[in-house]
Design a protein around this motif. Sequence first.
Motif: not given
Length: 434
Positions: A354, A405-406, A412-413, A408-410, A358, A352
């Motif tokens: 990203e 951003e974190l 999305d997955r 959004r990343w979380w 981030i 990961a």
Amino acid sequence: MARLGTGIGWRPEIADAVERMPGIDWVEVVAENTCPGHLPDSLRRLLDRGVTVVPHGVSLGLGGADRPDAGRLAALAERAEALGSPLVTEHIAFVRAGGPLTTTARLEAGHLLPVPRTRDALDVLCENVRIAQDALPVPLAVENIAALIAWPGEEMTEGQFLYELADRTGVRLLIDVANLHTNHVNRGEDPAKALAELPLEAIAYVHVAGGFERDGVWHDSHAHPVPRPVLDILADLASRVSPPGVLLERDENFPEPGELERELDAIREAVGEAVGEASSVAGEASPREPGGRADVPAAGDATRQRLGLAQAALLSALVAGTPAPEGFDRVRLGVQARSLAAKRADVVAKVAPELPEILGAGYRPAFLAYAQGHPMRGGYRQDALDFAEHVLLGGNPAEGRSRRELRRWWLDRSGPAPRSRSRLARVGRSLTGR
């Protein structure tokens, strides 16, 4: 056993360099990182050239108290068939503990941990190896591992343990001479004595790798040049038997191709000189084939439970902060625990990438603090999600843009989270505003 020659561990980061290296007879790939239906073009070209490819497993846990997982065995068999491999390899180690057998929480190490050299552990390992042999389409070879810690009350030396394992199961041995050096520094074990006790005729091939020493502890990093003492152990082994294959391992901190080629030359030189000296004295002798597999009695449930409880207690101390089991060196356990946490941080950053992007410089200290009280529960990708959730719920001061951003990343997955009182749902709602 067919002769393999000189090889190198194939990794995506050095794939192009490996294709161009002179004198590479074979390569080894991490089985869990290989998808049979989607082989990298580099591996396909090597296969087309007739280069042997051997899958090397890291997650089976043959030394664990549970019987091998049928799904993991099937996946290993699939990779052997897809690559046309003459054998597959795994480790004499446990990588998880707990669960129904011990009625304790299931824990993942994310690392290869040593099994106790006891009769109970040997009985369980022999049965697990037999189960694996029956499930695989090609011969199995198992590797001795490096260790920072020693179990109290061991009943055999490493050489005796490996000899009995090979004698009872007919399994081949993958001897890692770098791991023999590691155990010499960390546990005071004599590599020459271990080699003298081994069934040399059972050796399938040999691993060579580098590491580093810090505060009297040798770390088998696979990220540093091969040191002279490891080459000396390789030469000692080669003076006793001509190894069917020798392979250089490098997993990270990759140098320029020329440096890898020089390490391979040093390996060839160590083997060639030792074999030549041995032949000049005794003549070239072919090692005899190991005997067939004996009937391996099933390890009883009580034996498996005893081993399982001991392994669960050790792993809990390493990854969950519980007290050290009686008889263990608490200082060494602390070193091992920090090493496991550091490896988790490194691997999560790879699966990961990203997350460190981030969180920036705050990623590593935040993850190491998180790892102290949060054991792995489902592999590294799940570990990345769990860590991100922890941060979003206040485990680390990720603010402003990085926090958005974190989130959004979380999301999305993780997918849409249902409304509930679960921590997962609270994170999802904090992002969506619902």
